[in-house]
Design a protein around this motif. Structure first.
Motif, mmCIF file in Angstrom:
data_model
loop_
_atom_site.group_PDB
_atom_site.id
_atom_site.type_symbol
_atom_site.label_atom_id
_atom_site.label_comp_id
_atom_site.label_asym_id
_atom_site.label_seq_id
_atom_site.Cartn_x
_atom_site.Cartn_y
_atom_site.Cartn_z
ATOM 1 N N ILE A 10 43.898 18.990 42.781
ATOM 2 C CA ILE A 10 44.768 19.863 41.990
ATOM 3 C C ILE A 10 44.040 21.154 41.628
ATOM 4 O O ILE A 10 44.604 22.255 41.748
ATOM 5 N N ALA A 11 42.805 21.046 41.207
ATOM 6 C CA ALA A 11 42.021 22.242 40.860
ATOM 7 C C ALA A 11 41.849 23.151 42.077
ATOM 8 O O ALA A 11 41.988 24.374 41.983
ATOM 9 N N LEU A 37 43.166 27.022 42.511
ATOM 10 C CA LEU A 37 42.257 28.108 42.863
ATOM 11 C C LEU A 37 42.683 28.799 44.155
ATOM 12 O O LEU A 37 42.670 30.022 44.242
ATOM 13 N N LEU A 38 43.089 28.031 45.146
ATOM 14 C CA LEU A 38 43.501 28.635 46.408
ATOM 15 C C LEU A 38 44.785 29.450 46.236
ATOM 16 O O LEU A 38 44.922 30.529 46.811
ATOM 17 N N GLY A 39 45.706 28.954 45.416
ATOM 18 C CA GLY A 39 46.904 29.741 45.119
ATOM 19 C C GLY A 39 46.543 31.048 44.445
ATOM 20 O O GLY A 39 47.102 32.107 44.760
ATOM 21 N N ALA A 55 53.080 16.698 44.625
ATOM 22 C CA ALA A 55 53.816 17.476 43.616
ATOM 23 C C ALA A 55 52.878 18.319 42.759
ATOM 24 O O ALA A 55 53.111 19.523 42.564
ATOM 25 N N ALA A 56 51.816 17.724 42.264
ATOM 26 C CA ALA A 56 50.896 18.456 41.398
ATOM 27 C C ALA A 56 50.130 19.517 42.186
ATOM 28 O O ALA A 56 49.854 20.603 41.663
ATOM 29 N N GLY A 57 49.791 19.229 43.432
ATOM 30 C CA GLY A 57 49.097 20.220 44.254
ATOM 31 C C GLY A 57 49.957 21.445 44.505
ATOM 32 O O GLY A 57 49.484 22.581 44.388
ATOM 33 N N LEU A 58 51.219 21.231 44.838
ATOM 34 C CA LEU A 58 52.122 22.363 45.045
ATOM 35 C C LEU A 58 52.354 23.134 43.754
ATOM 36 O O LEU A 58 52.355 24.375 43.747
ATOM 37 N N ALA A 59 52.544 22.415 42.657
ATOM 38 C CA ALA A 59 52.745 23.077 41.356
ATOM 39 C C ALA A 59 51.506 23.872 40.957
ATOM 40 O O ALA A 59 51.616 24.998 40.455
ATOM 41 N N ALA A 60 50.337 23.309 41.186
ATOM 42 C CA ALA A 60 49.096 23.996 40.838
ATOM 43 C C ALA A 60 48.911 25.255 41.685
ATOM 44 O O ALA A 60 48.498 26.301 41.173
ATOM 45 N N TYR A 120 51.279 27.054 42.999
ATOM 46 C CA TYR A 120 52.252 28.019 42.496
ATOM 47 C C TYR A 120 51.758 28.652 41.193
ATOM 48 O O TYR A 120 51.862 29.864 41.011
ATOM 49 N N CYS A 121 51.224 27.841 40.290
ATOM 50 C CA CYS A 121 50.715 28.369 39.012
ATOM 51 C C CYS A 121 49.540 29.319 39.241
ATOM 52 O O CYS A 121 49.440 30.354 38.581
ATOM 53 N N GLY A 122 48.646 28.966 40.154
ATOM 54 C CA GLY A 122 47.532 29.858 40.486
ATOM 55 C C GLY A 122 48.021 31.179 41.039
ATOM 56 O O GLY A 122 47.534 32.250 40.667
ATOM 57 N N LEU A 123 49.012 31.123 41.920
ATOM 58 C CA LEU A 123 49.595 32.321 42.494
ATOM 59 C C LEU A 123 50.260 33.170 41.407
ATOM 60 O O LEU A 123 50.048 34.383 41.348
ATOM 61 N N ALA A 124 51.032 32.527 40.540
ATOM 62 C CA ALA A 124 51.715 33.252 39.460
ATOM 63 C C ALA A 124 50.711 33.891 38.502
ATOM 64 O O ALA A 124 50.907 35.029 38.053
ATOM 65 N N LEU A 125 49.642 33.183 38.191
ATOM 66 C CA LEU A 125 48.609 33.730 37.313
ATOM 67 C C LEU A 125 47.964 34.966 37.932
ATOM 68 O O LEU A 125 47.786 35.994 37.265
ATOM 69 N N ALA A 126 47.605 34.880 39.190
ATOM 70 C CA ALA A 126 46.985 36.024 39.860
ATOM 71 C C ALA A 126 47.932 37.212 39.919
ATOM 72 O O ALA A 126 47.522 38.358 39.694
#
Length: 120
Positions: A41-42, A46-48, A102-107, A109-115
């Motif tokens: 998940i982490a 990070l990759l997102g 599910a958590a990997g995709l959500a993570a 997406y969240c990384g992408l949105a944060l960036a």
């Protein structure tokens, strides 16, 4: 030069994955592979995050392919899920598969949105 950057990133990501996995598993007295789930998940987050940054090929080779590629581990996820199913912990195996995806995709997406929010 790119293969060297990938190797350097992987040399940092792989030991970190191992250390985090062991630290997390040591705190949980269960057959469920919490350590692998956490690092995956982490790594997805990070990759997102990295994917949304205006980074060059060198930075993505080092941090994305090398570091995140070694930090996350699909093979261990697959092995641990299969091991759970074979040992009769089928509900844990199903939960591991569903939660990882599910958590990997959500993570990611969240990384992408944060960036995107930080660079806007």
């Amino acid at each position: 030069m790119t293969p060297l950057l990938v190797a350097v990133g992987a040399a940092l990501g792989a030991p970190l994955r191992y250390l985090v996995d062991r630290a997390v598993q040591a705190r949980h007295d269960t057959v469920f592979p919490w350590g692998t789930l956490i690092v995956n998940i982490a790594g997805c987050a990070l990759l997102g995050f990295l994917a949304a940054l205006p980074a060059g090929k060198g930075a993505m080779a080092l941090a994305g392919t090398g570091f995140c590629g070694a930090l996350t581990t699909y093979s261990t996820f697959g092995y641990e899920t299969l091991r759970l199913a074979e040992e009769g912990a089928r509900m844990f195996a199903l939960f591991n598969a569903a939660a990882s995806i599910a958590a990997g995709l959500a993570a990611a997406y969240c990384g992408l949105a944060l960036a995107e929010a930080l660079t806007a």
